[in-house]
Scaffold this motif. Sequence first.
Motif, PDB file in Angstrom:
ATOM      1  N   GLY A 279       0.826  -1.195   0.000  1.00 19.23           N
ATOM      2  CA  GLY A 279       0.000   0.000   0.000  1.00 19.23           C
ATOM      3  C   GLY A 279       0.857   1.238   0.000  1.00 19.23           C
ATOM      4  N   ARG A 280       0.304   2.320  -0.511  1.00 17.43           N
ATOM      5  CA  ARG A 280       1.026   3.580  -0.431  1.00 17.43           C
ATOM      6  C   ARG A 280       0.072   4.745  -0.609  1.00 17.43           C
ATOM      7  NH1 ARG A 280       2.266   6.541  -5.403  1.00 17.43           N
ATOM      8  NH2 ARG A 280       2.359   5.209  -7.233  1.00 17.43           N
ATOM      9  N   ILE A 281       0.578   5.917  -0.296  1.00 19.29           N
ATOM     10  CA  ILE A 281      -0.213   7.129  -0.506  1.00 19.29           C
ATOM     11  C   ILE A 281      -0.062   7.567  -1.952  1.00 19.29           C
ATOM     12  CG2 ILE A 281      -0.130   9.611  -0.034  1.00 19.29           C
ATOM     13  CD1 ILE A 281       0.103   9.016   2.853  1.00 19.29           C
ATOM     14  N   VAL A 282      -1.110   8.135  -2.497  1.00 22.51           N
ATOM     15  CA  VAL A 282      -1.021   8.835  -3.780  1.00 22.51           C
ATOM     16  C   VAL A 282      -1.154  10.309  -3.439  1.00 22.51           C
ATOM     17  CG1 VAL A 282      -2.128   9.234  -6.002  1.00 22.51           C
ATOM     18  CG2 VAL A 282      -2.011   6.928  -5.060  1.00 22.51           C
ATOM     19  N   ASP A 283      -0.043  11.028  -3.554  1.00 22.04           N
ATOM     20  CA  ASP A 283      -0.015  12.396  -3.056  1.00 22.04           C
ATOM     21  C   ASP A 283      -0.084  13.406  -4.190  1.00 22.04           C
ATOM     22  OD1 ASP A 283       0.009  14.176  -1.003  1.00 22.04           O
ATOM     23  OD2 ASP A 283       2.008  13.686  -0.273  1.00 22.04           O
TER      24      ASP A 283
ATOM     25  N   SER B  32       9.031   2.280  -1.312  1.00 21.77           N
ATOM     26  CA  SER B  32       7.878   3.146  -1.028  1.00 21.77           C
ATOM     27  C   SER B  32       6.842   3.071  -2.136  1.00 21.77           C
ATOM     28  CB  SER B  32       8.335   4.599  -0.898  1.00 21.77           C
ATOM     29  OG  SER B  32       9.530   4.684  -0.201  1.00 21.77           O
TER      30      SER B  32
ATOM     31  N   TRP C 123       6.980  10.548   3.684  1.00 21.46           N
ATOM     32  CA  TRP C 123       5.904  11.534   3.640  1.00 21.46           C
ATOM     33  C   TRP C 123       5.004  11.287   2.422  1.00 21.46           C
ATOM     34  CZ3 TRP C 123       3.469  14.966   6.512  1.00 21.46           C
ATOM     35  CH2 TRP C 123       2.630  15.887   5.881  1.00 21.46           C
ATOM     36  N   THR C 124       5.618  11.115   1.263  1.00 26.26           N
ATOM     37  CA  THR C 124       4.852  11.052   0.024  1.00 26.26           C
ATOM     38  C   THR C 124       4.093   9.742  -0.125  1.00 26.26           C
ATOM     39  OG1 THR C 124       6.545  12.413  -0.981  1.00 26.26           O
ATOM     40  CG2 THR C 124       5.039  11.343  -2.484  1.00 26.26           C
ATOM     41  N   PHE C 125       4.715   8.645   0.297  1.00 28.58           N
ATOM     42  CA  PHE C 125       4.104   7.344   0.020  1.00 28.58           C
ATOM     43  C   PHE C 125       3.601   6.617   1.266  1.00 28.58           C
ATOM     44  CE2 PHE C 125       7.217   7.656  -3.580  1.00 28.58           C
ATOM     45  CZ  PHE C 125       6.275   7.740  -4.584  1.00 28.58           C
ATOM     46  N   GLY C 126       4.197   6.919   2.425  1.00 30.87           N
ATOM     47  CA  GLY C 126       3.960   6.018   3.547  1.00 30.87           C
ATOM     48  C   GLY C 126       3.398   6.631   4.813  1.00 30.87           C
TER      49      GLY C 126
END
Lengths: 355, 383
Positions: free
Chosen positions: A340-344, B44, B365-368
Amino acid sequence: MTTHVPPRPRHRKLDLTNGRVELTHGAGGRAMAQLIADIFAPALANEFLAQGNDQAAMPLPGAANGKLVMTTDGYVVSPLFFPGGDIGSLAVHGTINDIAMSGGVPLYLSASFIIEEGFPLADLDRIAKSMGAASRAAGVPVVTGDTKVVERGKADGVFISTAGIGVVPAGLVLSGDRATPGDVVLLSGSIGDHGVAIMSSRENLEFETAILSDSAALHGLVAAMVAAAGAHLKLMRDPTRGGLAATLNEIAHQSGVGIVIAEEAIPVKAQVAAACELLGLEPLNVANEGKLTAVVAPEGADALLAAMRAHPLGRDAAIIGTIVEDKHRFVQMTTAFGGGRIVDWLAGEQLPRIC
Amino acid sequence: MRYVDEYRDGVLAKSIAAAISAEAEPHRRYHFMEFCGGHTHAISRYGIEDLLPENLRMIHGPGCPVCVLPVGRMDDAIRLAQRPGVTLCTYGDLMRVPGSDGSSLLKAKAAGADIRMVYSTLDALKIAEAEPGREVVFFAIGFETTTPPTAVAIEIAAKKELKNFSVFCNHVLTPAAIRAIMESPEAKRGEVSLDGFVGPAHVSTVIGTAPYEFCATLYRKPVVIAGFEPLDVMHAILMLVRQVNEGRTEIENQYIRAVTPTGNEKAQALVTKLFEPRESFEWRGLGEVPFGALKLRDVYARFDAETRFSIVTQKAEDNPACECGAILRGVKRPADCKLFGTVCTPENPMGSCMVSSEGACAAHWTFGRFRQHARTRPEVLPA
């Protein structure tokens, strides 16, 4: 200085092969009248433009029951001509799409041209014709316009500034703050085509690709979606600059929710993926000009997906995720790899990486 | 994408993840550092941490050349670009890096400096040839991977007798930095839990695997050289787990499709011909690293922007609350830093780890950063 079309002055015809835009073409005199008469008027011809006034007067069908929507947009794309389109068709499509995302029917456009002295008349003619063709194909006329010429170096070829007016039918409210947990997120097709097409034709970065910009007017697709999902439809956005990542973050923030998407569900053409790989870019951040993302209540999702897939501009439509409760308003993605990861949002312009 | 997607296969990932979980001994804790920013990015970007057992932790190392470039050198580059007559050619990811007074190449460009983004050293050479009236400076940065292309450009410039081309050299050396991490006061006091390294892929295509031998012999740490694709990283982690379990400290090569023990000897010879080690060079976050960087040899001084423009680097201090040094050495994690996500963000980086997307803090910060808030991710609708 308007697109006012006076009687054709008795001048030699514009040299559309080798001629160039001069400062006099923006000075309000005969030269400008000729430029408008020879290039813009025939390319964009319609009954409202032909009124020849500083403004156009048009009927407003459906306005009595619905709401008027208006948008404005500027086009400074470089290069002006790119695989799959040019600044003219892009200006028409982009403005129509801004109206269409309200669920509204786009009715009229305006266009203001800021042209750099020395710009080839042949290119201007090509842009005007492409704009006319796009507007006729969409059935949305450019009813009024403006022309300015600035000194060499004060603009980059030509900039186009537009406005659009449309009408949203009574009862339809699509807005970025309407997503609620449980809603379903749909995407109309593959992402990154426009951005990669533009990059492939930039001067210092030419590479061979068969990818064309996806630049297209989406109001037809939108009409089919509104008809199929009706009140279940919560919102629509076209992921242009900043790509799908920026659009999903906007929705999360405006609605105060989280969004969870699945990487595997997001269509990306192999050539686009390859170009992004080469340049160190992320398709989620790359611009689109003919795609939309929609949020719909779960009970309307199947009908909406079917309607989108039945339309040529939504052939590859897919359900890509869901709205969840999240006070941090994160957009999260399950990668195809399984993590999983953030989409920023991007911190700035997407710049290529060293390694 | 053929030949790439094979290394991103989710099914294979699950089977390697299962092997790692099965073989990682529950009573142990495993701490591995991926030295290279390319690995940090892969970890990441693909969410690899979610596939690892709870008792295995990856530490993001200093292997991002943009991150470890001292602010003073960034100031030098900005000042250089502002000189009349100078055209500074740079890789894209240096454009946004802030200098000590908040300026950047992007801002300098907006203010009128002639700064051009290039994709290779040869682009910079082309500009120098096409515009003989400009002093064209290439902002050279990177590890052993990007040094040979810089060397090639200088060789061509010498052959063509280009009088207006020079290089602002910031090439740094990987083994020296690993040594600096192992020699840190915390490491010597035994306060750093570090059980092995994932070694850099592309660097090793040039230098081979031999230069890491000291890790095994001197510091008793296993190293597995790994490719940058997510399956490469997973595979390397499994190989490290096995070494730790079996008590081995070896230099193993996972990236056999590109790396040999001796590396690219032609490239090494060229680099040695043109460059020599600097006795000491500041790495942002790590401090002065003995023999941690390269400079041009005197015979090539005419291509050295530092000589040509009499550049004397001024030291610029990072925010005293910045924990980058401790994070790069594996002593702290990004979220342990008071500045992280408050005043220090990718939009406004205060320390080296936030500067590029490959830095430890920027990647987290950007991915995790959702991991700080939620232990489990909600399920996605089946697509």
